[in-house]
Design an enzyme around this catalytic site. Structure first.
Site, PDB file in Angstrom:
ATOM      1  N   GLY A 230     -81.325  10.002 -50.580  1.00  0.00           N
ATOM      2  CA  GLY A 230     -82.642   9.422 -50.372  1.00  0.00           C
ATOM      3  C   GLY A 230     -82.765   7.936 -50.539  1.00  0.00           C
ATOM      4  O   GLY A 230     -83.790   7.459 -51.051  1.00  0.00           O
ATOM      5  N   GLU A 279     -84.149  14.071 -56.773  1.00  0.00           N
ATOM      6  CA  GLU A 279     -85.379  14.506 -56.093  1.00  0.00           C
ATOM      7  C   GLU A 279     -85.262  14.363 -54.584  1.00  0.00           C
ATOM      8  O   GLU A 279     -85.855  15.140 -53.825  1.00  0.00           O
ATOM      9  CB  GLU A 279     -86.576  13.711 -56.619  1.00  0.00           C
ATOM     10  CG  GLU A 279     -86.851  12.379 -55.974  1.00  0.00           C
ATOM     11  CD  GLU A 279     -85.763  11.342 -56.186  1.00  0.00           C
ATOM     12  OE1 GLU A 279     -85.571  10.490 -55.307  1.00  0.00           O
ATOM     13  OE2 GLU A 279     -85.109  11.377 -57.246  1.00  0.00           O
ATOM     14  N   ASP A 280     -84.480  13.378 -54.114  1.00  0.00           N
ATOM     15  CA  ASP A 280     -84.340  13.168 -52.681  1.00  0.00           C
ATOM     16  C   ASP A 280     -83.693  14.373 -52.001  1.00  0.00           C
ATOM     17  O   ASP A 280     -84.153  14.854 -50.964  1.00  0.00           O
ATOM     18  CB  ASP A 280     -83.540  11.893 -52.405  1.00  0.00           C
ATOM     19  CG  ASP A 280     -82.288  11.782 -53.265  1.00  0.00           C
ATOM     20  OD1 ASP A 280     -81.938  12.753 -53.965  1.00  0.00           O
ATOM     21  OD2 ASP A 280     -81.653  10.717 -53.252  1.00  0.00           O
ATOM     22  N   ASN A 281     -82.628  14.878 -52.605  1.00  0.00           N
ATOM     23  CA  ASN A 281     -81.954  16.035 -52.037  1.00  0.00           C
ATOM     24  C   ASN A 281     -82.835  17.279 -52.102  1.00  0.00           C
ATOM     25  O   ASN A 281     -82.871  18.088 -51.166  1.00  0.00           O
ATOM     26  CB  ASN A 281     -80.634  16.293 -52.772  1.00  0.00           C
ATOM     27  CG  ASN A 281     -79.763  17.305 -52.059  1.00  0.00           C
ATOM     28  OD1 ASN A 281     -79.641  17.285 -50.839  1.00  0.00           O
ATOM     29  ND2 ASN A 281     -79.161  18.201 -52.807  1.00  0.00           N
TER      30      ASN A 281
END
Length: 456
Positions: A230, A279-281
């Site tokens: 991300g 959190e991006d994944n």
């Protein structure tokens, strides 16, 4: 009764044959993935077409809210943030997010706003603590207050080309082909721009710009599952409001269902991802699995400015993210050493010697030479230019260091669960959730999460 003394030798021969056959099969499969990533890098990133959205009327394009979470002073920070002000797109806003009024990043932002007073941009100070992830906490107020539905989240150490926003919106709005799912997330390949020529920085660049890049591209082309880093991600807030990170398919809302207010549905939206380290994944996986929407890579890169890193900085950075991946995708993490050039090459060299008698040293010399040339070409394709002749030797040394250290770093990472992130210690839990272990609550005891802010 006669005893067959040759049986153990025959069994050993059969086992060796099977292992050698599996090794060759795996090696060929790995090369096919690598060649796919290399080919796409050479074709997709060799040119960047101009999007028609760059010259469209503001009334004819969807607005985009650019969210830039900031904390402290990053390498090349003014130029990184300035690149969002220079986007060739007719309708966007920029929200600079800082947790505290004393954050040093504010001086850079103030200078930027003075230079570009015509840009629709503002600073949002303060965080909502929804979990141990400081980036999500920092983003919450901007996420809720964003003017537009399309969100483009960019890390503070990322610089982007002026046409990146328009091309990303093009990709997000691409009509699905027959039998294909619509696009729910657009992201960009991280590319290290080594600003400080320390050895650790060079090794980080040799990793991100070669093996990581070609595998990242290939896995996203094959699209077996979500694979998102991300540094630069674009998605719709209306989609994020429909997911809760349980990765279970969600039914589509009825066409006549009124839109919910942002954050009105407890356990859904951006706040649902505050408990995860990556959190991006997890956002990518939620969009993929819960909504059935696929991802797309545009032809742009997310140029990651790398400051001064020692070699141990590099090591512990890799350890941190291997430990996070271990909790999220255990099978892939366990398999990871076999995707590296050293282990895959040694197994294939032994197998070829077993079958045809070719000396292992000769096979390995050929293997590493071709692998390096391909990695170097991936770096060149993404950068748009070859490595300067004066820096080629340093790149070669950094590349070899990365390859030889991949297995020892993995071995250290696989046996632990604690990581240090932004000066704090966390324990990585199941599914990549994080528990802060060095913080104390007001009552003087350790706690998993800080209380949710009551501010707007």
């Amino acid at each position: 009764m006669a005893v067959d003394n040759n049986l153990p030798a025959e069994e050993a021969s059969t086992t060796s044959t099977i292992i050698a056959g599996v090794s060759i099969t795996w090696y060929l499969f790995l090369w096919s993935i690598s060649l796919l990533g290399w080919r796409v890098a050479r074709t997709r990133y060799s040119s960047k077409p101009r999007s028609p959205l760059t010259s469209a009327s503001p009334s004819d394009v969807p607005g985009v809210s650019i969210l830039r979470p900031l904390k402290g002073l990053d390498c090349n920070m003014f130029e990184n943030l300035e690149s969002t002000c220079l986007q060739q797109y007719p309708k966007f806003e920029i929200l600079f997010c800082v947790a505290e009024e004393t954050d040093q990043a504010l001086t850079v932002v103030e200078e930027l706003l003075q230079k570009y007073p015509e840009i629709d941009a503002k600073v949002i100070v303060g965080e909502e603590t929804v979990g141990p992830n400081p980036k999500v906490n920092n983003l919450m107020r901007a996420y809720k207050g964003a003017k537009y539905d399309i969100l483009w989240v960019l890390d503070s150490n990322v610089l982007v080309d002026p046409g990146t926003l328009a091309r990303a919106v093009d990709a997000l709005q691409t009509p699905p082909r027959p039998g294909k799912r619509p696009i729910g997330l657009v992201h960009h390949v991280p590319f290290a721009h080594v600003r400080e020529r320390s050895f650790g920085s060079r090794v980080e660049g040799a990793f991100l710009n070669t093996n990581h890049a070609k595998m990242y591209i290939a896995l996203n082309v094959l699209a077996f599952d979500s694979c998102v880093t991300g540094k630069s991600s674009m998605y719709r807030r209306s989609d994020i409001e429909r997911v809760n990170a349980d990765l279970k398919a969600k039914p589509l809302p009825p066409l006549d269902e009124p839109a919910r207010a942002v954050g009105s549905r407890k356990g859904y939206g951006m706040a649902a991802f505050g408990k995860f380290m990556a959190e991006d994944n997890m956002i990518g996986m939620a969009i993929w699995h819960e909504l059935g929407l696929r991802h797309d890579l545009s032809c742009d890169i997310a140029e990651n400015a790398i400051g001064r890193m020692t070699f141990m900085d590099y090591v512990w950075r890799r350890v941190r993210w291997i430990r996070v991946r271990k909790k999220m995708v255990l099978a892939a993490t366990v398999l990871e050493p076999f995707t590296e050039s050293v282990i895959a090459g040694l197994l294939a060299a032994w197998a070829v010697r077993y079958f045809v008698g070719l000396p292992m040293w000769l096979f390995l010399l050929t293997h590493f030479s071709i692998w390096f040339i391909m990695d170097l070409d991936v770096q060149t394709a993404l950068a748009g230019q070859p490595i300067p002749r004066s820096e080629q030797w340093q790149f070669f040394l950094a590349w070899w260091t990365r390859e030889l250290c991949a297995l020892p770093i993995w071995a250290v990472a696989i046996v632990g669960s604690t990581v240090i992130w932004r000066g704090r210690t966390y324990k990585v839990l199941a599914n990549g959730e994080a528990m802060k272990v060095d913080g104390e609550t007001r009552k003087g005891r350790r706690d998993n999460y800080e209380p949710l802010s009551q501010g707007p």
